[in-house]
Design a protein around this motif. Structure first.
Motif, PDB file in Angstrom:
ATOM      1  N   PRO A   1       9.424   0.026  -0.940  1.00  0.00           N
ATOM      2  CA  PRO A   1       9.621   1.151  -0.941  1.00  0.00           C
ATOM      3  C   PRO A   1       9.297   2.401  -1.520  1.00  0.00           C
ATOM      4  O   PRO A   1       8.598   2.195  -2.528  1.00  0.00           O
ATOM      5  N   TYR A   2       9.290   3.127  -1.526  1.00  0.00           N
ATOM      6  CA  TYR A   2       9.253   5.065  -1.672  1.00  0.00           C
ATOM      7  C   TYR A   2       9.158   5.281  -3.089  1.00  0.00           C
ATOM      8  O   TYR A   2      10.491   5.479  -2.528  1.00  0.00           O
ATOM      9  N   GLU A   3       9.328   5.461  -4.250  1.00  0.00           N
ATOM     10  CA  GLU A   3       9.981   6.209  -5.156  1.00  0.00           C
ATOM     11  C   GLU A   3      10.615   7.706  -5.083  1.00  0.00           C
ATOM     12  O   GLU A   3       9.600   8.072  -4.628  1.00  0.00           O
ATOM     13  N   SER A   4      11.108   8.500  -5.885  1.00  0.00           N
ATOM     14  CA  SER A   4      11.624   9.620  -5.660  1.00  0.00           C
ATOM     15  C   SER A   4      10.805  10.233  -6.228  1.00  0.00           C
ATOM     16  O   SER A   4       9.456   9.938  -6.958  1.00  0.00           O
ATOM     17  N   GLN A   5      11.258  11.858  -5.336  1.00  0.00           N
ATOM     18  CA  GLN A   5       9.630  12.889  -6.074  1.00  0.00           C
ATOM     19  C   GLN A   5      10.577  14.096  -6.030  1.00  0.00           C
ATOM     20  O   GLN A   5      10.972  14.363  -4.852  1.00  0.00           O
ATOM     21  N   LYS A   6      10.503  14.800  -6.613  1.00  0.00           N
ATOM     22  CA  LYS A   6      11.261  16.478  -7.095  1.00  0.00           C
ATOM     23  C   LYS A   6      10.485  17.599  -6.524  1.00  0.00           C
ATOM     24  O   LYS A   6      10.918  17.981  -5.469  1.00  0.00           O
ATOM     25  N   GLU A   7       9.062  17.199  -5.951  1.00  0.00           N
ATOM     26  CA  GLU A   7       8.584  18.377  -5.656  1.00  0.00           C
ATOM     27  C   GLU A   7       7.401  17.563  -4.386  1.00  0.00           C
ATOM     28  O   GLU A   7       6.214  17.359  -4.424  1.00  0.00           O
ATOM     29  N   THR A   8       7.973  17.644  -3.411  1.00  0.00           N
ATOM     30  CA  THR A   8       6.948  16.621  -1.880  1.00  0.00           C
ATOM     31  C   THR A   8       6.171  17.491  -1.504  1.00  0.00           C
ATOM     32  O   THR A   8       5.362  16.796  -1.139  1.00  0.00           O
ATOM     33  N   HIS A   9       6.456  18.745  -1.619  1.00  0.00           N
ATOM     34  CA  HIS A   9       5.452  20.190  -0.874  1.00  0.00           C
ATOM     35  C   HIS A   9       4.377  20.066  -1.829  1.00  0.00           C
ATOM     36  O   HIS A   9       3.252  19.961  -1.228  1.00  0.00           O
ATOM     37  N   ALA A  10       3.726  19.888  -3.091  1.00  0.00           N
ATOM     38  CA  ALA A  10       2.986  20.070  -4.527  1.00  0.00           C
ATOM     39  C   ALA A  10       2.807  18.694  -4.261  1.00  0.00           C
ATOM     40  O   ALA A  10       1.027  17.986  -4.364  1.00  0.00           O
ATOM     41  N   ALA A  11       3.251  18.039  -4.285  1.00  0.00           N
ATOM     42  CA  ALA A  11       2.291  16.011  -4.288  1.00  0.00           C
ATOM     43  C   ALA A  11       1.548  15.643  -2.954  1.00  0.00           C
ATOM     44  O   ALA A  11       0.891  15.728  -3.186  1.00  0.00           O
TER      45      ALA A  11
ATOM     46  N   GLY B   1       0.480  -1.395  -0.305  1.00  0.00           N
ATOM     47  CA  GLY B   1      -0.215   0.132   0.473  1.00  0.00           C
ATOM     48  C   GLY B   1       1.041   1.483   0.093  1.00  0.00           C
ATOM     49  O   GLY B   1      -0.263   2.333  -0.016  1.00  0.00           O
ATOM     50  N   HIS B   2       2.374   1.575   0.020  1.00  0.00           N
ATOM     51  CA  HIS B   2       3.266   2.313  -0.346  1.00  0.00           C
ATOM     52  C   HIS B   2       2.899   2.566  -1.363  1.00  0.00           C
ATOM     53  O   HIS B   2       3.447   4.196  -1.458  1.00  0.00           O
ATOM     54  N   ASN B   3       3.096   1.838  -2.387  1.00  0.00           N
ATOM     55  CA  ASN B   3       2.801   2.133  -3.779  1.00  0.00           C
ATOM     56  C   ASN B   3       2.020   2.282  -4.229  1.00  0.00           C
ATOM     57  O   ASN B   3       0.602   1.579  -4.381  1.00  0.00           O
ATOM     58  N   TYR B   4       1.523   3.751  -5.370  1.00  0.00           N
ATOM     59  CA  TYR B   4       0.071   4.273  -5.821  1.00  0.00           C
ATOM     60  C   TYR B   4      -0.039   3.517  -7.027  1.00  0.00           C
ATOM     61  O   TYR B   4      -0.868   4.256  -7.458  1.00  0.00           O
ATOM     62  N   TYR B   5       0.529   3.287  -7.430  1.00  0.00           N
ATOM     63  CA  TYR B   5       0.548   2.452  -8.970  1.00  0.00           C
ATOM     64  C   TYR B   5       0.917   1.354  -8.886  1.00  0.00           C
ATOM     65  O   TYR B   5       1.566   0.287  -9.128  1.00  0.00           O
ATOM     66  N   PRO B   6      -0.122  -0.127  -8.247  1.00  0.00           N
ATOM     67  CA  PRO B   6       0.233  -1.450  -7.543  1.00  0.00           C
ATOM     68  C   PRO B   6       0.525  -2.208  -9.130  1.00  0.00           C
ATOM     69  O   PRO B   6       0.325  -1.871  -9.811  1.00  0.00           O
ATOM     70  N   ARG B   7       1.101  -3.180  -9.266  1.00  0.00           N
ATOM     71  CA  ARG B   7       1.008  -4.117 -10.022  1.00  0.00           C
ATOM     72  C   ARG B   7      -0.324  -4.850  -9.654  1.00  0.00           C
ATOM     73  O   ARG B   7      -0.360  -5.644 -10.567  1.00  0.00           O
ATOM     74  N   HIS B   8      -0.851  -5.389  -8.460  1.00  0.00           N
ATOM     75  CA  HIS B   8      -1.784  -5.204  -8.240  1.00  0.00           C
ATOM     76  C   HIS B   8      -2.865  -5.090  -7.498  1.00  0.00           C
ATOM     77  O   HIS B   8      -2.688  -4.090  -6.597  1.00  0.00           O
ATOM     78  N   LEU B   9      -3.889  -5.347  -7.467  1.00  0.00           N
ATOM     79  CA  LEU B   9      -4.942  -5.561  -6.009  1.00  0.00           C
ATOM     80  C   LEU B   9      -6.182  -6.794  -5.777  1.00  0.00           C
ATOM     81  O   LEU B   9      -5.904  -7.159  -6.841  1.00  0.00           O
TER      82      LEU B   9
END
Length: 523
Positions: A297-307, A202-210
């Protein structure tokens, strides 16, 4: 979205059996003269039902009660802080739909989560017991997917409501038992489940499956590095389908959102609304390839505030769409809606709670047993029963939800529950409201932590596994909501009382033994 979600139908097996049973019965009766009598009987019963639904009775001074049992919707945000809603003081962004919910109902200022992390908090919610008694008292993973299961003999809120005639569905994150285990949501009182079984995935928002009930739904659109399906949106669509399907019957809908917990990511069309508006931006370097990518693990994000703000925007919109669906179906007036969070704000994946003042005036974040880790928003709307635009300082916690819903649905509850119904508070009958002697929490990481609130006194113990007699902290929340002044030395008699309560509050657990190195948390 890249997938025709309309093709994913989640029809509870009971409804499937019932529809086929009626079909067989009618087929048989058509062969006899009794068919006409059968049809007349059905018409008569339908007429009686319609007349019954029109009957009303006075519940409060300005409330009328429909004889039908109210629908129940419980929306649980993931790691949303006490200060992350504009209704609770957020200044950097707004949450208009959730604020509207607050203006139409009651806002709680002293409500507490079941724990300071996900699994035990959810266990407290669904069992009506605090972490000294509920079975799941910490995050404990089972490979390859899922968490340690609550036992089959656990009597959950969902089972109680199902027994009372409610259709039951959970959409979002589960975390209380790996797929197919005795703790699987379908084995714990839920007719329908759609979402993540496992907290880590559930850490990942584009998962391989649900998971769609017992079926693993592979999302080909998210294979490799593709981002074809944003899971919170697909889960939300299934949530709205559940409401539509059950609009004519009482239902319990548990919306266990995964927003805004870690991996700070949102679809580009939402990011565009907030990009550049929250300087200075904070970048996060995560895992963007290899075998662990989208495996926790979480993926990288350049704009964490906006995200982060984009994700709150999505959550707020989804609350608004749920409310709009109720209005469209004509069932809003017979539906109670609760909105809350499972614990305080997190600091993972580049999250920046200090920038957003996500814990408001409170000390601490997720994994703390200071107020910032466990005091959470609670908003309740129930037309005709809960007076609009009201606030309460009644002290309540997750384990109170079970007995509260039991009171609303007029059903019996086990005597073992730690919870106290706060229905009198909702109805404006404060003089009838029973209060807790004390509230208790325990946390099994970071050297062990415990906390008790009794009245305005708050006792906190860190490094419990090291166990020293003078480690207890004491705060007066009436004058020190930020827990800045430890007054333990000034009140030795309160400290002695708290020591006794810490021993009284918990029963031993063979699985969650509350000692050093028993298990590894993954959440």
């Amino acid at each position: 979205m890249g997938i025709d979600s309309a093709k994913i139908k989640l029809l509870p097996w009971g409804a499937f059996k019932l529809s086929h049973g009626i079909y067989d019965t009618i087929s048989m009766m058509r062969q006899s003269s009794y068919f006409v009598i059968f049809l007349l009987l059905i018409i008569g019963l339908s007429s009686c039902k319609n007349k019954g639904q029109q009957t009303t009775s006075t519940k409060t001074d300005n409330a009328q009660e429909n004889t039908a049992k109210p629908n129940i919707i419980y929306i649980l945000a993931d790691d949303l802080g006490y200060g992350d809603l504009s209704a609770y003081g957020q200044q950097k962004f707004t949450t208009p739909n959730i604020d509207k919910l607050a203006s139409q109902g009651m806002l709680f200022t002293e409500h507490y989560s079941g724990s300071t992390v996900c699994a035990p908090s959810r266990s407290a919610l669904l069992t009506g017991m605090h972490t000294g008694h509920t079975f799941v008292r910490g995050n404990k993973e089972i490979q390859p997917e899922g968490q340690y299961p609550i036992p089959d003999n656990t009597y959950t809120l969902a089972e109680a409501l199902k027994k009372a005639g409610y259709a039951t569905g959970v959409f979002g994150k589960w975390g209380l038992g790996y797929p197919g285990s005795e703790g699987d949501p379908l084995n714990q009182g839920f007719d329908t489940f759609f979402g993540y079984n496992c907290q880590r995935l559930g850490h990942n928002y584009y998962p391989r499956h649900l998971w769609a009930n017992n079926d693993s739904l592979v999302l080909e659109e998210n294979s490799g590095k593709q981002k074809g399906i944003y899971a919170p949106q697909l889960i939300h669509e299934k949530t709205l389908d559940f409401i539509e399907f059950n609009k004519d019957n009482p239902f319990f809908l548990y919306v266990a959102s995964i927003i805004p917990h870690a991996e700070l990511v949102a679809p580009e069309e939402i990011m565009q609304k907030y990009r550049g508006k929250f300087p200075p931006e904070k970048a996060y370097k995560g895992v963007d390839d290899g075998p662990e990518y989208r495996n926790g693990p979480y993926e990288s994000q350049k704009e964490t505030h906006a995200a982060f703000v984009s994700m709150i925007h999505i959550l707020d919109n989804q609350v608004g769409e749920i409310m709009a669906k109720l209005e469209k179906l004509g069932i809003a007036d017979n539906t109670i809606v609760m909105f809350t969070s499972d614990n305080g704000p997190h600091t993972e994946g580049g999250a920046d709670p200090d920038y957003f003042n996500s814990n408001g005036p409170l000390k601490g974040t997720k994994r703390d047993l200071y107020e910032g880790g466990i005091r959470v928003p609670l908003i309740v709307k129930w037309p005709g029963y809960v007076k609009p635009n009201t606030r309460t300082d009644h002290v309540s916690a997750f384990w109170d939800v079970f007995p509260t819903f039991a009171s609303i649905a007029d059903m019996e509850v086990p005597s073992s529950l730690d919870g106290v119904s706060f229905l009198p508070t909702l109805l404006g009958e404060e003089k009838e409201q029973k209060k807790h002697e004390y509230l208790y929490w325990e946390f099994h990481e970071k050297g062990g932590r415990q906390a008790i609130r009794k009245g305005n006194w708050k006792a906190v113990k860190y490094n419990v596994f090291a166990s020293t007699e003078d480690q207890m902290e004491l705060y007066d929340l009436d004058t020190d909501i930020g827990e800045e002044n430890n007054i333990a030395k000034e009140y030795p008699e309160i400290i002695e009382e708290m020591k006794l309560l810490f021993k009284e509050a918990r029963t031993p657990s063979d699985v969650f033994t509350f000692d050093q190195g028993t298990y590894l948390s993954v959440e």
